[in-house]
Design a protein around this motif. Structure first.
Motif, short mmCIF file in Angstrom:
data_model
loop_
_atom_site.label_atom_id
_atom_site.label_comp_id
_atom_site.label_asym_id
_atom_site.label_seq_id
_atom_site.Cartn_x
_atom_site.Cartn_y
_atom_site.Cartn_z
N SER A 138 7.03 -10.40 30.33
CA SER A 138 6.66 -9.68 29.10
C SER A 138 6.93 -10.46 27.83
N ASP A 139 7.80 -11.47 27.90
CA ASP A 139 8.08 -12.24 26.70
C ASP A 139 7.07 -13.36 26.48
N GLY A 140 5.99 -13.32 27.27
CA GLY A 140 4.94 -14.32 27.12
C GLY A 140 5.24 -15.64 27.77
N ARG A 141 6.28 -15.68 28.60
CA ARG A 141 6.64 -16.95 29.22
C ARG A 141 5.51 -17.44 30.13
N ASP A 142 5.32 -18.73 30.15
CA ASP A 142 4.28 -19.33 30.97
C ASP A 142 4.75 -19.59 32.39
N TYR A 143 6.07 -19.74 32.57
CA TYR A 143 6.61 -20.10 33.87
C TYR A 143 7.82 -19.25 34.20
N VAL A 144 8.11 -19.13 35.49
CA VAL A 144 9.23 -18.31 35.95
C VAL A 144 10.54 -18.73 35.31
N THR A 145 10.79 -20.03 35.23
CA THR A 145 12.06 -20.50 34.67
C THR A 145 12.09 -20.43 33.16
N GLY A 146 10.94 -20.22 32.54
CA GLY A 146 10.85 -20.22 31.09
C GLY A 146 10.81 -21.60 30.49
N GLU A 147 10.92 -22.64 31.33
CA GLU A 147 10.98 -24.00 30.82
C GLU A 147 9.79 -24.84 31.29
N SER A 189 7.31 -24.80 38.25
CA SER A 189 8.15 -25.13 39.39
C SER A 189 7.57 -24.51 40.65
N ALA A 190 8.22 -24.77 41.78
CA ALA A 190 7.80 -24.19 43.04
C ALA A 190 7.82 -22.66 42.99
N ALA A 191 8.68 -22.09 42.16
CA ALA A 191 8.71 -20.63 42.03
C ALA A 191 7.40 -20.10 41.49
N ASP A 192 6.74 -20.87 40.63
CA ASP A 192 5.45 -20.42 40.10
C ASP A 192 4.37 -20.46 41.17
N VAL A 193 4.48 -21.40 42.10
CA VAL A 193 3.54 -21.42 43.22
C VAL A 193 3.67 -20.12 44.01
N TYR A 194 4.89 -19.77 44.36
CA TYR A 194 5.09 -18.60 45.21
C TYR A 194 4.87 -17.29 44.46
N VAL A 195 5.51 -17.14 43.32
CA VAL A 195 5.34 -15.91 42.54
C VAL A 195 3.90 -15.79 42.04
N ARG A 216 -2.59 -12.63 32.66
CA ARG A 216 -2.43 -13.87 31.88
C ARG A 216 -1.77 -14.95 32.70
N TYR A 217 -0.70 -14.59 33.37
CA TYR A 217 0.08 -15.55 34.16
C TYR A 217 -0.76 -16.11 35.32
N ALA A 218 -1.39 -15.22 36.08
CA ALA A 218 -2.14 -15.66 37.26
C ALA A 218 -3.34 -16.53 36.88
N GLU A 219 -4.04 -16.16 35.83
CA GLU A 219 -5.23 -16.92 35.44
C GLU A 219 -4.86 -18.30 34.93
N ALA A 220 -3.74 -18.42 34.23
CA ALA A 220 -3.32 -19.73 33.74
C ALA A 220 -2.96 -20.65 34.91
N LEU A 221 -2.24 -20.12 35.90
CA LEU A 221 -1.85 -20.93 37.04
C LEU A 221 -3.05 -21.34 37.88
N ALA A 222 -4.04 -20.48 37.95
CA ALA A 222 -5.22 -20.76 38.78
C ALA A 222 -6.02 -21.95 38.29
N THR A 223 -5.81 -22.37 37.04
CA THR A 223 -6.55 -23.51 36.50
C THR A 223 -5.86 -24.84 36.77
N ARG A 224 -4.68 -24.82 37.37
CA ARG A 224 -4.00 -26.08 37.68
C ARG A 224 -4.83 -26.89 38.67
N PRO A 225 -4.96 -28.20 38.47
CA PRO A 225 -5.77 -29.02 39.38
C PRO A 225 -5.35 -28.89 40.84
N ALA A 226 -4.04 -28.83 41.10
CA ALA A 226 -3.59 -28.70 42.49
C ALA A 226 -4.00 -27.37 43.09
N ALA A 227 -3.94 -26.31 42.29
CA ALA A 227 -4.36 -24.99 42.76
C ALA A 227 -5.84 -24.98 43.08
#
Length: 211
Positions: free
Chosen positions: A145-154, A157-163, A184-195
């Motif tokens: 909810s705080d608009g963070r792009d990644y699980v760790t906030g930094e 990481s592998a947590a973003d792959v799983y979550v 927002r979170y899922a769509e941003a991750l889906a654009t990663r080249p590896a994904a």
């Protein structure tokens, strides 16, 4: 032969591990197993007694369960930068949400999809480690909810792959509610080249009948 062997089926949770492997950038061998006798065969059960995929073999190490595989690979290949340093706030978030997704999220989503409900008992939500479906969704949404792009906030990481995979699938198949933070979170991750590479590889296997 690659040092990493990946047992999977393109219509399985193995898609999560495929994404993780593509993020690593390391060579690996894919062995596709069909559902039924092939996946339940004795030689494969010697690796994974559940007779399910995915499984990763790295040298003499055998790892099953998607979250465990993601953590193992992140630590086995630290050069990929997918595992935060130990005993840091980022590492705490990494472990917290990785296991939250593997435990409460997985349980709540599967139970709801099968129509299972907790007894109408005030203590039921306390006794059930995952609380309730709504509690799980609210906790997951609060993390984003705080608009963070990644699980760790930094950093990613592998947590973003799983979550991220859990949330992406939940939105795709309607097993998680449509919430702005999730989308927002899922769509941003889906654009990663590896994904993208991982999806294309598994989709191609599906089109070839899983072979």
């Amino acid at each position: 032969m690659a040092d990493l062997i990946f047992y999977t089926n393109p219509m399985s949770r193995g898609r999560i591990v495929r994404w993780m492997l593509e993020e690593l950038g390391q060579p690996y061998e894919t062995r596709v197993l069909n559902y039924g006798p092939e996946m339940k065969a004795a030689d494969y059960r010697a690796l994974n007694p559940m007779g399910k995929v995915p499984t990763v073999v790295h040298g003499e190490a055998v790892v099953t369960e998607c979250a465990a595989i993601c953590i193992y690979l992140a630590e086995a290949f630290p050069q990929a930068g997918l595992s935060p340093a130990p005993s840091t706030p980022a590492r705490a978030a990494f472990l917290r949400w990785m296991f939250f997704a593997a435990g409460p999220v997985e349980t709540a989503v599967v139970n709801k999809s099968f129509g299972f409900a907790l007894p109408d008992d005030p203590q039921a939500h306390t006794r059930a480690g995952w609380g309730s479906f709504d509690d799980v969704c609210d906790a997951l949404e609060a993390m984003l909810s705080d608009g963070r792009d990644y699980v760790t906030g930094e950093a990613f990481s592998a947590a973003d792959v799983y979550v991220g995979a859990q949330i992406g699938w939940g939105l795709q198949f309607g097993t998680l509610p449509e919430r702005p933070g999730f989308r927002r979170y899922a769509e941003a991750l889906a654009t990663r080249p590896a994904a993208i590479r991982a999806r294309e590889m598994d989709d191609a296997l599906m089109n070839d009948g899983g072979q």
